[in-house]
Design a protein around this motif. Structure first.
Motif, short mmCIF file in Angstrom:
data_model
loop_
_atom_site.label_atom_id
_atom_site.label_comp_id
_atom_site.label_asym_id
_atom_site.label_seq_id
_atom_site.Cartn_x
_atom_site.Cartn_y
_atom_site.Cartn_z
N ALA A 501 -0.01 31.04 -24.89
CA ALA A 501 -0.73 30.34 -23.82
C ALA A 501 0.27 29.54 -22.98
O ALA A 501 1.17 28.91 -23.52
CB ALA A 501 -1.78 29.41 -24.41
N ARG A 502 0.12 29.53 -21.66
CA ARG A 502 1.03 28.83 -20.78
C ARG A 502 0.73 27.33 -20.83
O ARG A 502 -0.41 26.92 -20.86
CB ARG A 502 0.87 29.33 -19.36
N LEU A 503 1.79 26.54 -20.83
CA LEU A 503 1.60 25.09 -20.82
C LEU A 503 1.36 24.63 -19.40
O LEU A 503 2.07 25.02 -18.48
CB LEU A 503 2.85 24.39 -21.39
N GLY A 504 0.34 23.77 -19.20
CA GLY A 504 0.07 23.23 -17.87
C GLY A 504 -0.90 24.09 -17.09
O GLY A 504 -1.29 25.17 -17.50
N ALA A 505 -1.31 23.55 -15.90
CA ALA A 505 -2.25 24.24 -15.01
C ALA A 505 -1.47 25.08 -14.02
O ALA A 505 -0.27 24.84 -13.81
CB ALA A 505 -3.12 23.22 -14.29
N PRO A 506 -2.08 26.08 -13.37
CA PRO A 506 -3.50 26.44 -13.54
C PRO A 506 -3.71 27.33 -14.77
O PRO A 506 -2.83 28.09 -15.12
CB PRO A 506 -3.81 27.19 -12.25
N ALA A 507 -4.85 27.17 -15.39
CA ALA A 507 -5.14 27.95 -16.59
C ALA A 507 -5.24 29.43 -16.23
O ALA A 507 -5.75 29.80 -15.19
CB ALA A 507 -6.46 27.46 -17.19
N GLY A 508 -4.73 30.22 -17.14
CA GLY A 508 -4.83 31.67 -16.97
C GLY A 508 -3.64 32.30 -16.28
O GLY A 508 -3.47 33.50 -16.35
N ALA A 509 -2.84 31.49 -15.56
CA ALA A 509 -1.66 32.08 -14.91
C ALA A 509 -0.57 32.37 -15.95
O ALA A 509 -0.51 31.71 -16.97
CB ALA A 509 -1.14 31.12 -13.85
N SER A 510 0.25 33.31 -15.67
CA SER A 510 1.29 33.70 -16.62
C SER A 510 2.61 33.00 -16.31
O SER A 510 2.82 32.49 -15.21
CB SER A 510 1.50 35.22 -16.56
N ALA A 511 3.49 33.02 -17.33
CA ALA A 511 4.83 32.44 -17.14
C ALA A 511 5.60 33.21 -16.07
O ALA A 511 6.36 32.64 -15.29
CB ALA A 511 5.60 32.44 -18.45
N SER A 512 5.39 34.52 -16.04
CA SER A 512 6.06 35.33 -15.04
C SER A 512 5.64 34.91 -13.64
O SER A 512 6.46 34.84 -12.71
CB SER A 512 5.75 36.82 -15.25
N ALA A 513 4.32 34.63 -13.48
CA ALA A 513 3.84 34.19 -12.17
C ALA A 513 4.46 32.86 -11.78
O ALA A 513 4.81 32.62 -10.60
CB ALA A 513 2.32 34.11 -12.18
N ASP A 514 4.61 31.96 -12.75
CA ASP A 514 5.22 30.65 -12.45
C ASP A 514 6.68 30.81 -12.01
O ASP A 514 7.13 30.17 -11.06
CB ASP A 514 5.17 29.74 -13.69
N ILE A 515 7.41 31.67 -12.72
CA ILE A 515 8.82 31.89 -12.37
C ILE A 515 8.92 32.48 -10.96
O ILE A 515 9.78 32.08 -10.16
CB ILE A 515 9.50 32.81 -13.39
N ALA A 516 8.02 33.42 -10.66
CA ALA A 516 8.04 34.02 -9.33
C ALA A 516 7.74 32.99 -8.26
O ALA A 516 8.34 33.00 -7.17
CB ALA A 516 7.04 35.17 -9.28
N ALA A 517 6.82 32.07 -8.57
CA ALA A 517 6.48 31.04 -7.59
C ALA A 517 7.66 30.11 -7.33
O ALA A 517 7.92 29.69 -6.19
CB ALA A 517 5.26 30.26 -8.07
N VAL A 518 8.40 29.76 -8.42
CA VAL A 518 9.57 28.88 -8.25
C VAL A 518 10.65 29.59 -7.43
O VAL A 518 11.28 29.01 -6.55
CB VAL A 518 10.12 28.46 -9.62
N LYS A 519 10.89 30.84 -7.72
CA LYS A 519 11.92 31.58 -6.99
C LYS A 519 11.58 31.67 -5.51
O LYS A 519 12.47 31.70 -4.66
CB LYS A 519 12.06 32.98 -7.57
N ALA A 520 10.28 31.71 -5.20
CA ALA A 520 9.88 31.84 -3.80
C ALA A 520 10.26 30.63 -2.98
O ALA A 520 10.47 30.74 -1.76
CB ALA A 520 8.36 32.09 -3.73
N VAL A 521 10.35 29.44 -3.59
CA VAL A 521 10.67 28.22 -2.83
C VAL A 521 12.14 27.84 -2.95
O VAL A 521 12.57 26.81 -2.41
CB VAL A 521 9.78 27.05 -3.30
#
Length: 800
Positions: A501-521
């Motif tokens: 399970a990913r730590l923090g919000a938003p619930a249901g998002a994956s770690a891969s999605a978080d990494i992609a979001a960070v790389k985008a900025v």
């Protein structure tokens, strides 16, 4: 030129060190230390420096140098050492001139090197006649000396041309000659592991040409070495080494060898060795031991006829000889037995092996290198021990002995050597081939592109490995082993998605999605290892003065429009403040008598050159009236003047009394300008009109007249000087440095002319003419060296 001498210990460059105390010695001068110590602190050019008396300069004293200076002068020792060099390593003192030792008794040398620096001499070196080390050059430290010129011993005992008592390095480009005294060597290596190199001839005379008595020292000569009338060319009495490239010849006395090696040092000569003309005078005498052989390459030439017939070229205990072309009576001494008759020479050549004493093989091939049982040596005293195979035992074409091998190698020879029959050997070879073929069937037909053997894993520790239907087992092994550092972790196993399970919000998002979001900025790449970004906004009060460097914001960091805005704001504020200052000044009221005081001061400037006659008083009154008119007829200023002027009682125009003085004082008191009303002469003394309170107009006029010349001088008029002024001008002219010639003043020139014209003269019929100083007759003013025709070749003057 002149003989100059020191009058105090000090630097060469100081005029106070020298006679006259106005100039230093210059080109052509003979310079005498005169019992003082002169420190050479500059490059100099004179005829000679000396500690021997000359002219008015006495003996003794000396010159010292420690800096990198050039001395263009001859050096002559007197009663004391002349030049002492204390320069250290890395510093070079250069002397361009001849070096001559002293005739005085004791350790008096022309030059003493007591430092570890370098001394370079271009000139000849000659020891003196002193008994007790009157050397040309004495070396007492591990320095370096280079001489371009000849080196000669002296006439006194131990008067060496160059003497060394330290591990110094000496190079001589020139000839070395012993002195006339039996112990006056040309060069003497007394102690210390010194190194002497001579590019020139070395010759004995009364003393040795060169003496090597220093353990561990080296003497290298490129030139001929010759014995003298009584002494040897080169003598070694230590463990030092002597290397000679040149011919060696004995002298004309029984012990005047070319070279005498009487110790354990090594001796090597590349050149001919010739016996001397005196009986028993060998070219080389080497009473050396087997541990230090004498090596020679060249011809040995003894004495064949006459009273000295049979004299050997070499008398040596141990000798190694190489490439000798001609040998005439060159037998070495055999410690009591000679292999031949050196006195029976009749023209035939006698072959010399280079070994004389039985059992020794010096200069011969080692017995281990000579064929076994071969007997050789000068007396057939050596037998070879080496086994040399025959040509038939050496492979064909290989060098052996004086030919090449002839042996060949075949398969039958190998089988015979191994004791195998032909059929048996063939069977064994066939079995080896079968095994090789079997191995090839078990290996892949070819290596991979990377040169590896490709294989499949079937079992681990005898346990079969069974793959699942999906091939996960093989994939897991591949993931596990296909890493740079094989460590079994979760990262080594393929994942199909997030298993945690990913730590923090938003619930249901994956770690891969978080990494992609960070790389985008984030920036696409780093800049010199950092992230470059722009600041869009900052919270209030987060940037303080302490957080900004002192030079962070300057002209270069400000935009052009920002600098313009700042300048505009400054001008606006300045205009406002200046307007306020103008308003404040406008409201101020100036003192009622301010302008009057200014006018009064301006008016009084017309009094600064008051006339000296009595009529000037009337002019002064007129100017004062104008001043009062300027002040006006009303006001506090005028009232004060009037009150002060008439306060002393009634004045009448027929008698001024103190009217003028009182008027000036009153004006000064009323307006505070008393100092402006006192006239001043060019020498800043006051005329004193205001001070003469009781003086009459005529008295004041007379006072003014005393302050002025009766008849002012016109342009171009003559001036009268005092006697003191006249004497000062004359002395300055007479003693003007270099007034006549460089180093010669007018006074000195007049003294020489007066002596030449009116001084006593002696020695007119000789080669030395002496002229005394005129009138006083107290000293030798001019001493000239002349020939029979009166031509002067040298001149010594005393201008003091």
């Amino acid at each position: 030129m002149a003989t100059r001498y020191a009058v105090a210990s000090g630097n060469w460059s100081a005029a106070s060190t020298w006679d006259g105390t106005t100039t230093i010695p210059t080109t052509g001068d003979t310079v005498v230390a005169n019992a003082f110590t002169v420190t050479i602190d500059q490059t100099l050019t004179v005829t000679e420096i000396r500690t021997l008396a000359s002219g008015s300069g006495g003996s003794g004293g000396g010159f010292t140098v420690s800096g990198a200076y050039t001395i263009n002068a001859n050096v002559l020792a007197g009663t004391t050492t002349c030049l002492t060099c204390t320069n250290t390593s890395g510093t070079t003192v250069t002397v361009n001139g001849n070096i001559t030792g002293s005739a005085a008794t004791g350790s008096v040398h022309a030059v003493l090197l007591s430092g570890t620096g370098t001394l370079t001499i271009t000139g000849n070196v000659l020891a003196g006649g002193a008994t007790g080390s009157g050397m040309g050059i004495s070396i007492t430290a591990a320095g370096t000396v280079t001489v371009t010129g000849s080196v000669t011993g002296g006439t006194g005992a131990n008067a060496f041309g160059i003497g060394m008592t330290a591990a110094a390095t000496v190079t001589i480009t020139g000839n070395v000659l012993g002195g006339t005294n039996a112990t006056a060597n040309g060069v003497s290596q007394t102690s210390g592991a010194s190194a002497v190199t001579v590019v020139g001839n070395v010759t004995g005379a009364g003393g040795l040409g060169l003496s090597n008595a220093s353990a561990g020292s080296t003497t290298t000569v490129t030139g001929n070495v010759t014995g003298g009338a009584t002494s040897t060319g080169i003598t070694s009495t230590s463990t030092g080494t002597i290397l000679i490239t040149g011919n060696v010849t004995g002298g004309s006395a029984g012990s005047a060898y070319g070279v005498n090696n009487s110790a354990t040092g090594a001796l090597a000569i590349n050149g001919d060795i010739t016996a001397g003309t005196a009986f028993a005078c060998s070219g080389v005498s080497a009473t050396n031991s087997a541990g230090s052989p004498f090596h020679h390459e060249g011809n040995l030439i003894g004495v064949a006829t006459g009273a000295q017939a049979g004299t050997t070229a070499v008398a040596a205990r141990v000798m190694a000889v190489y490439s000798i072309a001609t040998r005439k009576h060159g037998w070495p001494e055999a410690q009591g037995a000679m292999p031949g008759n050196p006195t029976g020479y009749s023209g035939a050549l006698t072959y010399l092996y280079g070994v004389s004493n039985a059992g020794s093989q010096s200069g011969q091939a080692a017995v281990a290198d000579v064929r076994k049982s071969t007997v050789y040596g000068p007396t057939s005293n050596l037998t070879g021990l080496a086994y040399i195979p025959g040509a038939s035992s050496v492979l064909a074409g290989v060098n052996v002995d004086q030919t090449v091998g002839t042996a060949t190698l075949a398969a039958a020879d190998i089988r015979a050597a191994l004791g195998m029959a032909s059929a048996n050997l063939d069977t064994q070879i066939a079995a080896v081939q079968a095994d090789t073929d079997n191995l090839q069937t078990r290996l892949p037909s070819a290596l991979t592109a990377n040169g590896n053997i490709k294989a499949s894993l079937v079992e681990i520790l005898t346990t079969a490995v069974t793959e699942s239907v999906g091939g996960y087992l093989a994939a897991a092994y591949k993931k596990l082993l296909d890493v740079a550092v094989p460590v079994f972790t979760v990262a080594s196993v393929n994942q199909t998605g997030d298993n945690y399970a990913r730590l923090g919000a938003p619930a249901g998002a994956s770690a891969s999605a978080d990494i992609a979001a960070v790389k985008a900025v984030l920036p696409a790449a780093l800049v010199s290892g950092r992230i470059d970004a722009s600041v869009g906004a900052m919270a209030a009060a987060v940037v303080t003065a302490a957080a900004i460097a002192t030079d962070a914001i300057g002209a270069a960091e400000l935009a052009a429009d920002a600098a313009s805005e700042i300048a505009t704001a400054v001008r606006t504020e300045l205009a406002v403040e200046l307007a306020r200052v103008d308003a404040a000044i406008t409201t101020r009221t100036k003192p009622a008598d301010t302008q009057a005081r200014v006018t009064l001061v301006d008016t009084t400037t017309t009094l600064t050159n008051a006339p000296a006659d009595s009529a000037g008083v009337g002019t002064l009154l007129t100017q004062l009236a104008a001043l009062i008119a300027t002040v006006g007829t009303a006001g506090a200023g005028l009232t004060a003047v009037t009150t002060q002027v008439w306060a002393a009682g009634t004045r009448t125009l027929s008698s001024f009394g103190t009217l003028v003085a009182d008027t000036i004082t009153a004006i000064g008191v009323a307006f505070g300008i008393g100092s402006y009303l006192r006239n001043t002469e060019p020498d800043n003394t006051t005329i004193g009109i205001a001070a003469a309170a009781a003086a009459s107009a005529a008295t004041n006029a007379a006072l003014l007249q005393t302050r002025l010349p009766a008849s002012p001088a016109a342009v171009g008029s003559a001036m009268t000087l005092t006697s003191g002024e006249r004497d000062s001008i004359a002395a300055a002219q007479l003693d003007l440095a270099n007034g006549i010639e460089v180093g010669l003043t007018e006074r000195q020139a007049f003294r020489l002319m007066a002596a030449a014209l009116a001084g006593k003269l002696s020695g007119a019929a000789t080669t030395t003419i002496t002229i005394r100083n005129a009138v006083a007759d107290s000293k030798d003013r001019i001493v000239a060296t002349v020939d029979s025709d009166g031509n002067r070749s040298a001149l010594t003057v005393d201008v003091s």
